[in-house]
Write a protein that holds these residues in place. Structure first.
Motif, PDB file in Angstrom:
ATOM      1  N   THR A   1       0.837  -1.197   0.000  1.00 27.11           N
ATOM      2  CA  THR A   1       0.000   0.000   0.000  1.00 27.11           C
ATOM      3  C   THR A   1       0.874   1.250   0.000  1.00 27.11           C
ATOM      4  OG1 THR A   1      -1.818  -1.093   1.175  1.00 27.11           O
ATOM      5  CG2 THR A   1      -1.706   1.295   1.314  1.00 27.11           C
ATOM      6  N   ILE A   2       0.652   2.126  -0.962  1.00 22.99           N
ATOM      7  CA  ILE A   2       1.349   3.413  -0.990  1.00 22.99           C
ATOM      8  C   ILE A   2       0.525   4.399  -0.170  1.00 22.99           C
ATOM      9  CG2 ILE A   2       2.246   5.279  -2.426  1.00 22.99           C
ATOM     10  CD1 ILE A   2       2.445   3.279  -4.728  1.00 22.99           C
ATOM     11  N   ALA A   3       1.019   4.762   0.994  1.00 24.55           N
ATOM     12  CA  ALA A   3       0.289   5.663   1.885  1.00 24.55           C
ATOM     13  C   ALA A   3       0.954   7.038   1.863  1.00 24.55           C
ATOM     14  CB  ALA A   3       0.235   5.074   3.291  1.00 24.55           C
ATOM     15  N   SER A   4       1.406   7.526   2.998  1.00 28.41           N
ATOM     16  CA  SER A   4       2.029   8.851   3.074  1.00 28.41           C
ATOM     17  C   SER A   4       2.818   8.968   4.364  1.00 28.41           C
ATOM     18  CB  SER A   4       0.963   9.946   3.035  1.00 28.41           C
ATOM     19  OG  SER A   4       1.522  11.211   3.353  1.00 28.41           O
ATOM     20  N   GLY A   5       3.874   9.771   4.314  1.00 31.77           N
ATOM     21  CA  GLY A   5       4.631  10.071   5.520  1.00 31.77           C
ATOM     22  C   GLY A   5       3.794  10.775   6.573  1.00 31.77           C
ATOM     23  N   SER A   6       2.601  11.254   6.195  1.00 27.61           N
ATOM     24  CA  SER A   6       1.734  11.951   7.151  1.00 27.61           C
ATOM     25  C   SER A   6       1.213  11.020   8.235  1.00 27.61           C
ATOM     26  CB  SER A   6       0.559  12.610   6.428  1.00 27.61           C
ATOM     27  OG  SER A   6      -0.311  11.641   5.855  1.00 27.61           O
TER      28      SER A   6
ATOM     29  N   SER B   1       8.606  13.700   0.069  1.00 29.33           N
ATOM     30  CA  SER B   1       8.537  14.505  -1.156  1.00 29.33           C
ATOM     31  C   SER B   1       9.280  13.830  -2.300  1.00 29.33           C
ATOM     32  CB  SER B   1       9.151  15.885  -0.909  1.00 29.33           C
ATOM     33  OG  SER B   1       8.394  16.600   0.042  1.00 29.33           O
ATOM     34  N   HIS B   2       8.570  13.588  -3.397  1.00 28.73           N
ATOM     35  CA  HIS B   2       9.151  13.044  -4.614  1.00 28.73           C
ATOM     36  C   HIS B   2       8.764  13.959  -5.779  1.00 28.73           C
ATOM     37  CE1 HIS B   2       9.372   9.517  -2.035  1.00 28.73           C
ATOM     38  NE2 HIS B   2      10.216   8.980  -2.896  1.00 28.73           N
ATOM     39  N   GLU B   3       9.597  13.969  -6.805  1.00 32.86           N
ATOM     40  CA  GLU B   3       9.359  14.865  -7.937  1.00 32.86           C
ATOM     41  C   GLU B   3       8.313  14.268  -8.883  1.00 32.86           C
ATOM     42  OE1 GLU B   3      11.946  17.719 -10.965  1.00 32.86           O
ATOM     43  OE2 GLU B   3      12.959  16.215  -9.729  1.00 32.86           O
TER      44      GLU B   3
ATOM     45  N   GLY C   1      13.445  20.561  -1.466  1.00 33.30           N
ATOM     46  CA  GLY C   1      14.337  19.533  -0.941  1.00 33.30           C
ATOM     47  C   GLY C   1      15.185  19.972   0.232  1.00 33.30           C
ATOM     48  N   GLU C   2      15.049  21.227   0.661  1.00 28.34           N
ATOM     49  CA  GLU C   2      15.846  21.713   1.782  1.00 28.34           C
ATOM     50  C   GLU C   2      15.535  20.920   3.056  1.00 28.34           C
ATOM     51  OE1 GLU C   2      15.304  25.879   2.259  1.00 28.34           O
ATOM     52  OE2 GLU C   2      16.424  26.413   0.455  1.00 28.34           O
ATOM     53  N   GLY C   3      16.576  20.557   3.768  1.00 31.77           N
ATOM     54  CA  GLY C   3      16.403  19.838   5.021  1.00 31.77           C
ATOM     55  C   GLY C   3      16.296  18.336   4.886  1.00 31.77           C
ATOM     56  N   ILE C   4      16.280  17.829   3.650  1.00 32.88           N
ATOM     57  CA  ILE C   4      16.232  16.375   3.448  1.00 32.88           C
ATOM     58  C   ILE C   4      17.669  15.858   3.477  1.00 32.88           C
ATOM     59  CG2 ILE C   4      15.603  14.512   1.870  1.00 32.88           C
ATOM     60  CD1 ILE C   4      13.346  16.264   0.823  1.00 32.88           C
ATOM     61  N   PRO C   5      18.001  14.983   4.415  1.00 30.12           N
ATOM     62  CA  PRO C   5      19.392  14.572   4.609  1.00 30.12           C
ATOM     63  C   PRO C   5      20.075  14.002   3.380  1.00 30.12           C
ATOM     64  CG  PRO C   5      18.097  13.955   6.522  1.00 30.12           C
ATOM     65  CD  PRO C   5      17.133  14.458   5.490  1.00 30.12           C
ATOM     66  N   THR C   6      19.326  13.314   2.514  1.00 30.76           N
ATOM     67  CA  THR C   6      19.957  12.725   1.328  1.00 30.76           C
ATOM     68  C   THR C   6      20.212  13.751   0.238  1.00 30.76           C
ATOM     69  OG1 THR C   6      17.760  12.042   0.574  1.00 30.76           O
ATOM     70  CG2 THR C   6      19.107  10.389   1.707  1.00 30.76           C
ATOM     71  N   GLY C   7      19.769  14.983   0.432  1.00 36.15           N
ATOM     72  CA  GLY C   7      20.169  16.037  -0.480  1.00 36.15           C
ATOM     73  C   GLY C   7      19.149  16.519  -1.472  1.00 36.15           C
ATOM     74  N   GLY C   8      17.867  16.284  -1.243  1.00 42.40           N
ATOM     75  CA  GLY C   8      16.871  16.840  -2.139  1.00 42.40           C
ATOM     76  C   GLY C   8      15.643  15.972  -2.280  1.00 42.40           C
ATOM     77  N   VAL C   9      14.727  16.455  -3.113  1.00 42.23           N
ATOM     78  CA  VAL C   9      13.481  15.739  -3.391  1.00 42.23           C
ATOM     79  C   VAL C   9      13.790  14.406  -4.074  1.00 42.23           C
ATOM     80  CG1 VAL C   9      11.388  15.836  -4.803  1.00 42.23           C
ATOM     81  CG2 VAL C   9      12.122  17.857  -3.540  1.00 42.23           C
ATOM     82  N   GLY C  10      13.006  13.396  -3.760  1.00 40.58           N
ATOM     83  CA  GLY C  10      13.259  12.060  -4.283  1.00 40.58           C
ATOM     84  C   GLY C  10      12.813  11.863  -5.716  1.00 40.58           C
ATOM     85  N   ASP C  11      13.477  10.941  -6.395  1.00 41.89           N
ATOM     86  CA  ASP C  11      13.043  10.456  -7.695  1.00 41.89           C
ATOM     87  C   ASP C  11      11.943   9.420  -7.444  1.00 41.89           C
ATOM     88  OD1 ASP C  11      12.745   8.890 -10.036  1.00 41.89           O
ATOM     89  OD2 ASP C  11      14.815   9.256 -10.630  1.00 41.89           O
ATOM     90  N   PRO C  12      10.785   9.499  -8.125  1.00 38.37           N
ATOM     91  CA  PRO C  12       9.723   8.510  -7.907  1.00 38.37           C
ATOM     92  C   PRO C  12      10.189   7.063  -8.014  1.00 38.37           C
ATOM     93  CG  PRO C  12       8.879  10.314  -9.214  1.00 38.37           C
ATOM     94  CD  PRO C  12      10.360  10.552  -9.064  1.00 38.37           C
TER      95      PRO C  12
ATOM     96  N   VAL D   1       7.217   1.314   5.663  1.00 44.53           N
ATOM     97  CA  VAL D   1       8.580   1.750   5.381  1.00 44.53           C
ATOM     98  C   VAL D   1       8.602   3.204   4.901  1.00 44.53           C
ATOM     99  CG1 VAL D   1      10.691   1.257   4.095  1.00 44.53           C
ATOM    100  CG2 VAL D   1       9.137  -0.617   4.710  1.00 44.53           C
ATOM    101  N   PRO D   2       9.232   4.126   5.640  1.00 39.86           N
ATOM    102  CA  PRO D   2       9.358   5.500   5.162  1.00 39.86           C
ATOM    103  C   PRO D   2      10.307   5.561   3.964  1.00 39.86           C
ATOM    104  CG  PRO D   2       9.726   5.361   7.540  1.00 39.86           C
ATOM    105  CD  PRO D   2       9.786   3.966   6.997  1.00 39.86           C
ATOM    106  N   ILE D   3       9.890   6.254   2.914  1.00 40.73           N
ATOM    107  CA  ILE D   3      10.739   6.502   1.745  1.00 40.73           C
ATOM    108  C   ILE D   3      10.800   8.018   1.609  1.00 40.73           C
ATOM    109  CG2 ILE D   3      11.205   5.920  -0.653  1.00 40.73           C
ATOM    110  CD1 ILE D   3      10.803   3.463   1.062  1.00 40.73           C
ATOM    111  N   ASP D   4      11.631   8.642   2.426  1.00 42.64           N
ATOM    112  CA  ASP D   4      11.588  10.104   2.526  1.00 42.64           C
ATOM    113  C   ASP D   4      12.953  10.760   2.613  1.00 42.64           C
ATOM    114  OD1 ASP D   4      12.433   9.408   5.051  1.00 42.64           O
ATOM    115  OD2 ASP D   4      10.684  10.187   6.113  1.00 42.64           O
ATOM    116  N   GLY D   5      14.013  10.008   2.287  1.00 41.68           N
ATOM    117  CA  GLY D   5      15.348  10.582   2.348  1.00 41.68           C
ATOM    118  C   GLY D   5      15.817  10.910   3.744  1.00 41.68           C
ATOM    119  N   GLY D   6      15.118  10.400   4.762  1.00 47.50           N
ATOM    120  CA  GLY D   6      15.501  10.680   6.148  1.00 47.50           C
ATOM    121  C   GLY D   6      14.938  11.971   6.686  1.00 47.50           C
ATOM    122  N   SER D   7      13.927  12.534   6.004  1.00 51.07           N
ATOM    123  CA  SER D   7      13.402  13.837   6.428  1.00 51.07           C
ATOM    124  C   SER D   7      12.543  13.772   7.663  1.00 51.07           C
ATOM    125  CB  SER D   7      12.614  14.476   5.279  1.00 51.07           C
ATOM    126  OG  SER D   7      11.530  13.644   4.895  1.00 51.07           O
ATOM    127  N   SER D   8      11.998  12.612   7.968  1.00 52.72           N
ATOM    128  CA  SER D   8      11.125  12.487   9.133  1.00 52.72           C
ATOM    129  C   SER D   8      11.924  12.617  10.418  1.00 52.72           C
ATOM    130  CB  SER D   8      10.407  11.127   9.116  1.00 52.72           C
ATOM    131  OG  SER D   8       9.760  10.884  10.344  1.00 52.72           O
TER     132      SER D   8
END
Length: 265
Positions: free
Chosen positions: A143-148, A190-192, A220-231, A254-261
């Motif tokens: 299931t694709i949900a959300s970091g929310s 956040s993904h592009e 993408g500011e503040g995302i540890p991996t360096g920016g908005v994710g590629d889908p 599973v969070p897929i958020d570049g470590g932003s959470s």
């Protein structure tokens, strides 16, 4: 890593764009036969052609237009991979987000519509797919949900609240459907996607950003991996969770958020 999925059949809902489309692409690249879905038939046809061009040589990609809030449409949608490919091994559920806005501006109708779109679409799709997923003895649901669901997002009271029900459902299914079927969820940050592209372009038009590139950088500011994710970052994770290689992963979100959470769990 070989995911050992070639020849399997998958249904990916709400996959004519965004993260659903990336998931369909990742599965098709692994040789999985995929049924893609969307409400707009023309948009869906274009997406199917795009994913088919990128698929493994032995994978077939087809489209089935359906409204995920229509129970009859869902029944027909689930039957498509069975008719086309002889079964259904993997179900990936996705749906568009409900309208944004604060609690004080939401109506009863808004809440019911959000529940129907986000929760009941999954309930009905899983209900229709259960027999087929169990038949092969190795079915999966992602299931694709959300970091929310980990951290509430300002202005998204409907998504923050209602998507929690999808995670509760996924966790329950991981126990009730085991061992024949595994159920997991992914929680994108956040993904592009086309949605973010649209928001950034609107910001450029309003003068908030000097360029699209500047807008994406700010997102993408503040995302540890360096920016908005590629889908495809998320799409490849969905494919992995659907594969035998993740055979001991069940009931996870599973969070897929570049470590932003900032959440510990």
């Amino acid at each position: 890593m070989e995911l050992d999925m070639a020849g399997d059949a998958a249904l990916v809902t709400a996959s004519s764009s965004g993260l659903g489309r990336a998931s369909a692409r990742a599965l098709a690249r692994e040789g999985v036969n995929v049924v893609m879905n969307g409400r707009d038939a023309d948009r869906l046809e274009s997406a199917v052609e795009d994913v088919q061009k990128d698929a493994a040589s032995d994978a077939t990609v087809v489209g089935e237009a359906a409204d995920l809030t229509d129970p009859d449409d869902i029944e027909s949608l689930v039957e498509r991979p069975v008719e086309e490919f002889g079964g259904l091994d993997h179900l990936v559920t996705s749906a568009g987000g409900p309208p944004s806005g604060p609690f004080s501006e939401t109506t009863d109708e808004d809440w019911y519509e959000a529940f129907d779109l986000l929760v009941m679409s999954v309930v009905r799709t899983v209900r229709a797919a259960e027999e087929h997923l169990k038949a092969g003895g190795g079915g999966t649901i992602v299931t694709i949900a959300s970091g929310s669901v980990k951290e509430a997002i300002d202005g998204l009271v409907l998504s923050n609240s209602v998507r929690m029900g999808v995670i509760g459902l996924e966790k329950t299914l991981s126990k009730e459907f085991a061992p024949e079927v595994r159920a997991n969820a992914v929680l994108p940050g956040s993904h592009e996607t086309s949605r973010i592209e649209e928001l950034v372009e609107q910001g450029v038009e309003r003068g908030e950003y000097d360029s699209y590139e500047e807008g994406i950088e700010e997102w993408g500011e503040g995302i540890p991996t360096g920016g908005v994710g590629d889908p495809m970052h998320l799409g490849r994770t969905v494919a992995f969770l659907s594969s035998p290689q993740s055979g001991y992963v069940n009931g996870a979100a599973v969070p897929i958020d570049g470590g932003s959470s900032a959440s510990n769990l």
